[in-house]
Design a protein around this motif. Structure first.
Motif, PDB file in Angstrom:
ATOM      1  N   TRP B  66      -4.192  15.154 -24.456  1.00 26.67           N
ATOM      2  CA  TRP B  66      -4.427  13.754 -24.805  1.00 26.67           C
ATOM      3  C   TRP B  66      -3.790  13.451 -26.149  1.00 26.67           C
ATOM      4  O   TRP B  66      -3.816  14.265 -27.047  1.00 26.67           O
ATOM      5  N   GLU B  67      -3.233  12.297 -26.261  1.00 28.45           N
ATOM      6  CA  GLU B  67      -2.686  11.878 -27.538  1.00 28.45           C
ATOM      7  C   GLU B  67      -3.074  10.425 -27.781  1.00 28.45           C
ATOM      8  O   GLU B  67      -2.934   9.577 -26.891  1.00 28.45           O
ATOM      9  N   GLU B  68      -3.569  10.154 -28.993  1.00 25.65           N
ATOM     10  CA  GLU B  68      -3.963   8.773 -29.317  1.00 25.65           C
ATOM     11  C   GLU B  68      -2.731   7.883 -29.335  1.00 25.65           C
ATOM     12  O   GLU B  68      -1.647   8.303 -29.747  1.00 25.65           O
ATOM     13  N   SER B  69      -2.932   6.669 -28.899  1.00 26.58           N
ATOM     14  CA  SER B  69      -1.814   5.728 -28.926  1.00 26.58           C
ATOM     15  C   SER B  69      -2.128   4.624 -29.928  1.00 26.58           C
ATOM     16  O   SER B  69      -3.285   4.265 -30.130  1.00 26.58           O
ATOM     17  N   LEU B  70      -1.095   4.126 -30.587  1.00 29.93           N
ATOM     18  CA  LEU B  70      -1.307   3.048 -31.565  1.00 29.93           C
ATOM     19  C   LEU B  70      -1.681   1.758 -30.860  1.00 29.93           C
ATOM     20  O   LEU B  70      -2.451   0.968 -31.365  1.00 29.93           O
ATOM     21  N   SER B  71      -1.087   1.573 -29.692  1.00 32.17           N
ATOM     22  CA  SER B  71      -1.324   0.318 -28.987  1.00 32.17           C
ATOM     23  C   SER B  71      -1.808   0.611 -27.573  1.00 32.17           C
ATOM     24  O   SER B  71      -1.031   0.625 -26.642  1.00 32.17           O
ATOM     25  N   GLY B  72      -3.114   0.812 -27.449  1.00 33.98           N
ATOM     26  CA  GLY B  72      -3.602   1.000 -26.097  1.00 33.98           C
ATOM     27  C   GLY B  72      -4.439   2.240 -25.938  1.00 33.98           C
ATOM     28  O   GLY B  72      -4.816   2.890 -26.913  1.00 33.98           O
ATOM     29  N   PRO B  73      -4.736   2.543 -24.704  1.00 31.88           N
ATOM     30  CA  PRO B  73      -5.595   3.703 -24.444  1.00 31.88           C
ATOM     31  C   PRO B  73      -4.867   5.004 -24.783  1.00 31.88           C
ATOM     32  O   PRO B  73      -3.643   5.032 -24.828  1.00 31.88           O
ATOM     33  N   PRO B  74      -5.618   6.084 -24.993  1.00 31.26           N
ATOM     34  CA  PRO B  74      -4.963   7.371 -25.267  1.00 31.26           C
ATOM     35  C   PRO B  74      -4.074   7.790 -24.095  1.00 31.26           C
ATOM     36  O   PRO B  74      -4.364   7.478 -22.953  1.00 31.26           O
TER      37      PRO B  74
END
Lengths: 570, 109
Positions: B66-74
């Motif tokens: 999993w990687e966090e996203s700046l704009s939106g869901p992970p």
């Protein structure tokens, strides 16, 4: 304007329009159905939802916060049709599911391919019944419409049938229902297609009407889609109320139209208002005759017509309008119509009050005029009193051709004699003791008016005739007033003064005009006729009242004095 | 026999191979994979990818983080497992052989 729903998709909050939500929800649950047998269904769903969330997020901004139907459409087109999914799963799940056709069945809706009848409100002329029936049988609606139109003339049977069908057949509310109506296979693709068509149509309309679009169709369209979220139980209950509402609405429309026709016929067809059609009270008079009898001079008759149309017509039209609106399921409210109706009714009310005030003004003062009638004293001691037989006296209220010109309220009767005169019945008569030794007859005419002078003028104008023939006096049963004088409580009272020891005979007909004449026997008016009465020092006393005891037994029991007096006189 | 169906079957066969190939150049999340596949016109709609990824992952060819996203869901970043790498290698050989064989067949005509 559209309602939005707050939706949590993969942890992201979206404000999504209701119709768009419905489509998205359907789409997701269909996909879910496809992966029923896959091991990692939830995971796939999560991935797909995350991707959709991502795409939707690109579509919203600060300026455009809500997810629209078009956004969902775009996302779905990128994600692809569920069949494409099925193709892949089928490939992979071959071990799990041996029969692909059974799998297919699971994916489709249970009422797949079954055609159902719905009212097609998109192609409606009235309620979409014909269009719906035509869809069901794959006819061109024009044939069904034609058949109905022809049957409308068969004693309105077609109309009745149409109304019944209208009530029974539900309208195609959801996209799924609209597809079922045409017998198309209901799947996500078709729904998407139909929704797309609808949306294109909607967009076209929006462009046509601009931002201020206030057309009933567009508003209704938005509402219809908004209604889709109603849950099943609520829907059933709603439908029941709906059917009852429609029946009531139909009755209201029917009643409203009937009363409206009555009102218009009364006003424009110079029809007769007939109410209280009983022997004692009935009104058979047209508005015109009534107006000419009552309205103050100089007040145009058009005024009362306008007042009546506005005062009664507006509420009736509102009733019909409300009924039809409910019947047709028209939801939008037209403020202009509402305010116009309210204003017109208030104008009508104002006119009615004004007219009432003007008429009431004419009743401010009452004056009576006394008139002594010269009569020849009878040769014998008996004076016969009789009512002059007139052709109008015993008018057959129901069958006489004149019946439409008569108003009868209890004892008060009014007839329209001709253009210039009204006959009013009946004068009342009292018999008192004369101070002199001769019979005297006094007629007291009274009337109301704006002032004493006017009232006196009206009273004088009352025409009342009494004729004498030897020893009998004939009274007219009606007195006449001029139409220009109007009905202003004109009344005639006849006072006959009988000298002591003179005898009068009251004919049967006299019971119509004699009123509460004091007599020693305490006989009521009905018992006084057909008898001779002698004037004593106090009051009249009956001479041939042998039968009176039987008629008025109670009275003679209670008051034995008159009976004994009678005996001594004999 | 339906031509569209045949075409789809042909594409489907190589789809897994292509996904693995795309991932061989580095970790990617579905949108990126899709982009590349779309460029190559191998897939038209995105929905197709998810079940495939799922299967490859379940078969142990892929793993994700999993990687966090700046704009939106992970985002789920997919990566080839050692098994996957081996698998891809074999497929590559098979593919080359197949292409050669197929081309030869076509040319002979």
């Amino acid at each position: 304007m559209n309602r939005t729903i707050t939706m949590n998709l993969s942890g992201i909050i979206f404000h999504i329009e209701e119709d768009a939500y419905d489509i998205l929800n359907k789409y997701l649950s269909t996909i879910k159905g496809y992966f029923k047998d896959s091991e990692g269904r939830d995971e796939i769903m999560n991935d797909i939802e995350a991707r959709i969330a991502e795409m939707l997020q690109e579509k919203v901004s600060k300026a455009k916060q809500a997810v629209l139907l078009s956004d969902v459409e775009a996302v779905i087109s990128v994600m692809g049709k569920p069949e494409d999914f099925a193709g892949d799963t089928q490939d992979s799940e071959k071990k799990n599911t041996s029969d692909s056709s059974s799998e297919e069945n699971k994916f489709s809706y249970p009422n797949n391919k079954r055609r159902r009848v719905f009212r097609d409100e998109d192609n409606k002329i009235l309620g979409g019944v014909c269009a719906g029936v035509a869809n069901y049988f794959d006819f061109d609606p024009i044939w069904i419409r034609g058949a109905f139109a022809i049957s409308f003339f068969a004693f309105g049977s077609g109309f009745l049938l149409y109304i019944i069908l209208w009530i029974i057949i539900p309208k195609a509310k959801t996209t799924a229902e609209k597809l079922e109506m045409h017998g198309e296979k209901v799947d996500v693709n078709n729904i998407g297609k139909a929704v797309n068509d609808e949306f294109e149509d909607f967009k076209k309309r929006m462009n046509e009407f601009g931002d201020k679009a206030k057309s009933p169709e567009t508003k209704e369209r938005i509402r219809t889609t908004a209604q889709k979220a109603t849950d099943f139980i609520g829907d059933v209950f709603h439908n029941m109320i709906h059917v009852f509402g429609k029946i009531i609405a139909f009755l209201l429309v029917f009643l409203g139209i009937a009363l409206m026709v009555g009102l218009l016929a009364t006003i424009f067809g110079r029809g007769t208002i007939s109410v209280f059609n009983s022997p004692t009270s009935n009104i058979h008079f047209s508005i015109y005759e009534f107006s000419s009898a009552v309205l103050p001079n100089g007040m145009p008759i058009a005024l009362i017509i306008i007042a009546l149309i506005l005062f009664f017509g507006v509420p009736l039209l509102s009733l019909i309008y409300a009924g039809i609106r409910h019947l047709f399921g028209i939801k939008h409210k037209n403020r202009i119509v509402k305010y116009t109706a309210n204003t017109l009714w208030l104008v009508g009310l104002g006119l009615v009050l004004y007219i009432g005030f003007e008429i009431g003004n004419d009743f401010s003062e009452e004056t009576s005029v006394k008139q002594k009638i010269e009569i020849t004293q009878p040769t014998g001691s008996v004076l016969h009193l009789d009512l002059k037989p007139m052709p109008d006296d015993d008018i057959d209220l129901t069958y006489n051709y004149r019946h439409h010109k008569k108003v009868k309220l209890g004892d008060w009767t009014m007839m329209s004699k001709d253009e210039n005169k009204f006959s009013i019945g009946y004068p009342i008569m009292d018999i008192v003791k004369s101070e002199t030794d001769s019979f005297q007859l006094v007629v007291v005419k009274s009337a109301n008016g704006y002032d004493k002078k006017e009232a006196a003028w009206r009273a004088k104008n009352i025409e009342y005739f009494i004729t004498q023939k030897d020893s009998s006096i004939l009274f007219n049963s009606f007195f006449d007033i001029n139409t220009v004088d109007k009905l202003r409580a004109q009344d005639v009272k006849i006072i006959l003064k009988v000298p002591v020891n003179k005898v009068i005979y009251l004919s049967k007909r006299m019971e119509r005009i004699i009123f509460d004449i004091h007599n020693i026997n305490d006989a009521i008016d009905n018992d006084m006729v057909n008898r001779r009465w002698i004037m004593t020092n106090s009051d009249l006393e009956c001479i041939d009242c042998n039968g009176l005891e039987t008629v008025n037994k109670n009275k003679s029991d209670n008051t034995p004095t008159p009976a004994s007096t009678e005996e001594t006189k004999k | 026999m339906n031509i569209e169906n045949t075409k789809a079957q042909m594409k489907k066969g190589v789809l897994e191979f292509c996904i693995l190939s795309v991932l061989s150049s580095g970790d990617q999340y579905p949108s990126e994979i899709i982009e590349k596949m779309k460029e190559a016109k191998l897939i038209v709609v995105e929905g197709t990818l998810y079940p495939l990824l799922m299967r490859l992952k379940n078969d142990g060819l892929l793993s994700y983080r999993w990687e966090e996203s700046l704009s939106g869901p992970p985002r789920k970043y997919y990566k080839l497992t050692p098994v996957g790498k081996q698998y891809l290698k074999e497929l590559k050989t098979t593919w080359t052989e197949l292409v050669n064989a197929v081309n030869k067949t076509i040319e002979k005509r």
